[in-house]
Design an enzyme around this catalytic site. Structure first.
Site, PDB file in Angstrom:
ATOM      1  CD  GLU A 226      -7.247  -4.368 -32.998  1.00 34.65           C
ATOM      2  OE1 GLU A 226      -6.804  -4.912 -34.010  1.00 34.65           O
ATOM      3  OE2 GLU A 226      -7.669  -5.006 -32.016  1.00 34.65           O
ATOM      4  CD  GLU A 309      -3.121  -6.365 -34.057  1.00 38.64           C
ATOM      5  OE1 GLU A 309      -4.033  -7.185 -34.333  1.00 38.64           O
ATOM      6  OE2 GLU A 309      -3.065  -5.768 -32.965  1.00 38.64           O
TER       7      GLU A 309
END
EC number: 3.2.1.23
Length: 634
Positions: A226, A309
């Site tokens: 990320e 996710e």
């Protein structure tokens, strides 16, 4: 992770590898006929000895036996050996589960319907000190990956070097802070890159024999984590990619994960077909507009829709109400992805525990709003912290996956039995300050000004920030100290000898005293004589023991710290982690059965604030998240 408030398609296109296979059929037939003829005139070859899979490759420069396996991306789909493939995966972190329970948790993940396991790799666990590499015990990564392979589970590896994961400093080693000059993490700072090169030079070669194309379980390897939520140093990302390619080759699928917004993807991805760009987003968000955006950041035909996710629950900080999410809502959001042939990885499938000093922390709107994570990483996941699957979330998610799985789901294993061993009576062993010989400077660090915990190798710190702009989170006294407006200089700093998770404990006089004390017949009398001293509020060590008379009675349990203040606890030298019932909501710490043994089991506590006046700890058979002001309402 980001902190933010299969059925085969019969009309699927054929991947490039399929055309190559068809063109070679005639050639293979001629080779086969030639082989039959050869066998008629040549003696039968002696069979070669079989070599077990894990030992096939000992070095990353060895020549790998070619196997007829291929995992690839084409026509906006995943392909496994020429057949379209949907990833239905889940995060399960080996470092949050006792190794003797890895197989139990993986079998339960299979029963949930998962075909893939995704796991982070925490640099700080594997290199706790510069150059000291640890790949044993709970850090035995290769054993975990081989176990996934044995159970026919594919693996997506999140190699970092930064992982977030609600793990201390996002997996970065705290000793980076002790270096001079201090490197700038997550950047193309040459000092940091040299350290990453050394770390990955030890880590990535372990993956080579385990890559899917080489006969192993690993189908993809993630670069950073990320990054678009943190920075936009493309030179840093490209350096990581070059480094990974140098170790893993050009056929391995590398991927990035970023939050599903244009800004995050612009900063965190490398456009083109060098790296596959995946996304994550809040559960309940409309997934398909985000998957459409994802396609803009991948090469044409290289963007299978994947949420790496898919949040099954959420994390909890000390002082908050225990986080819960609705089972049916979560299952319905997953179905919205799967019903259109999308792929998803559950975060978490099984959360586990933040054993030792490894829990992370977050911040609010500024760095002063410090929010440390619980020891429990239950995450309200379908497989609970102690491995329980008899719950509504597991059932709801399993029902959805069963409708889209290409194979029948395995039967559901039973929950592991849990038990109570009754009360544990504790005895105050020593004040924290009694541990130090302040006249002996041989074990002290001396400096004109205070040194940080990182500089003296100390760990009790409530967890370093693992996400956001304030991850530069040193611990200890970080500025000058003044007394009556005068600067205090000439410091001696004495580290406390507490070992972290997976570290072999050095000689600890407190633990040794605890063990020897219970071998004496007069222990109970000593406890009565010291009762007034036992009520002291200063930081102190307490110890006790409990007996398990039969091996058949060694089962999971929980230690209840209601009426205690704040501290850390060791059971049989295993660092269970932190307790803080005054803050809540977690009252009980999970004790896996493999930590226990038949016979005497020893408990050592460092209580920092206020011991239970009765000096007892209860063993109980279930978790409890009702402590603290907010916990009372959970």
């Amino acid at each position: 992770m980001t902190l933010r408030l299969k059925k085969t398609n019969s009309g699927a296109s054929t991947p490039p590898a399929m055309a190559k296979k068809r063109n070679s059929k005639a050639t293979l037939f001629l080779i086969f006929i030639s082989f039959i003829a050869l066998c008629a005139i040549v003696p039968v070859f002696a069979p070669l000895p079989s070599i077990p899979f894990p030992s096939r490759h000992h070095h990353h420069h060895s020549h790998h036996k070619k196997v007829d396996r291929k995992f690839e991306i084409a026509n906006d789909m995943f392909w496994k050996d020429g057949e379209s493939f949907r990833i239905i995966g889940g995060d399960l972190h080996y470092f949050r589960v006792h190794p003797e329970y890895w197989e139990d948790r993986l079998l339960k993940a299979k029963a949930l319907g998962l075909n893939t396991i995704q796991t982070y790799i925490p640099w700080n666990l594997h290199e706790p000190a510069p150059g000291k590499l640890v790949f044993e015990g709970i850090a035995n990564l290769e054993s975990f990956l081989n176990l996934c392979h044995k159970l026919d589970l594919f693996v997506m590896v999140r190699a970092g070097p930064y992982i977030c994961a609600e793990w201390d400093w996002g997996g970065l080693p705290s000793w980076l802070f002790s270096l001079n000059p201090s490197p700038k993490p997550r950047s193309s700072d040459p000092t940091f890159l040299r350290l990453v090169e050394r770390w990955w030079g030890n880590l990535l070669p372990k993956f080579v024999p385990l890559l899917y194309d080489n006969g192993g379980p690993i189908i993809m390897v993630q670069i950073e984590n990320e990054y678009g939520s943190y920075g936009d140093d493309k030179a840093y990302l490209r350096h990581l990619i070059t480094l990974a390619r140098g170790h893993l080759g050009h056929d391995a699928i590398l991927y990035t994960t970023d939050g599903g917004s244009r800004e995050n993807l612009e900063k965190g991805t490398i456009r083109g077909d060098t790296v596959y760009s995946a996304v994550d987003f809040t559960t309940g968000d409309a997934p398909w507009p985000i998957f459409k955006l994802q396609k803009e950041f991948n090469a044409p035909g290289k963007s299978p829709p994947l949420s790496t996710e898919f949040y099954t629950g959420w994390l909890t900080h000390w002082g908050e109400k225990n986080a819960k999410t609705d089972a049916d809502f979560t299952a319905a959001a997953l179905e919205e992805i799967l019903r259109k042939n999308g792929s998803a990885v559950l975060y978490m499938a099984h959360g586990g525990s933040n054993f030792g000093f490894y829990n992370g922390a977050n911040t609010g709107t500024d760095e002063a709003e410090y929010q440390p994570d619980l020891t429990s990483y239950d995450y309200d996941a379908p497989i609970r912290e102690a491995g329980d699957v008899d719950n509504s979330k597991f059932e709801a998610i399993r029902r959805v996956i069963a409708r889209y799985s290409s194979v029948p789901l395995p039967s559901i294993p039973s929950d592991n039995e849990k038990t109570s061993y009754g009360l544990i009576h504790l005895q105050r062993q020593s004040s924290l300050f009694d541990m130090f010989d302040f006249t002996n400077s041989s074990k002290a660090f001396e400096s004109e000004n205070p040194m940080s915990m990182e500089n003296v190798g100390q760990v009790e710190n409530m967890g370093r920030v693992n996400y956001g702009p304030f991850i530069f989170d040193r611990k200890g006294i970080l500025s000058s100290v003044y007394l009556d407006r005068n600067k205090v200089q000439g410091w001696k700093m004495f580290p406390i000898p507490l070992h972290n998770l997976n570290e072999v404990p050095n000689y600890n006089p407190i633990v040794q005293a605890a063990y020897s004390a219970f071998g004496e017949k007069s222990t109970s009398r000593k406890r009565l004589l010291n009762k007034s001293e036992n009520t002291s509020k200063e930081p102190a060590f307490y110890s006790g023991h409990f007996l398990i008379d039969k091996s058949s009675r060694v089962k999971d349990t929980f230690l209840s710290f209601k009426n205690w203040g704040k501290g850390i606890v060791f059971v049989n030298d295993f660092n269970l982690g932190r307790y803080w019932p005054l803050k809540g909501p977690q009252c009980n710490l999970y004790v896996p059965a493999p930590v226990l043994k038949q016979g005497d089991n020893f408990v050592v506590i460092l209580e920092l604030e206020s011991p239970d006046p009765k000096l007892v700890v209860h063993t109980v058979d279930e978790p409890d998240f009702t402590c603290g002001v907010n916990g009372m309402n959970s």
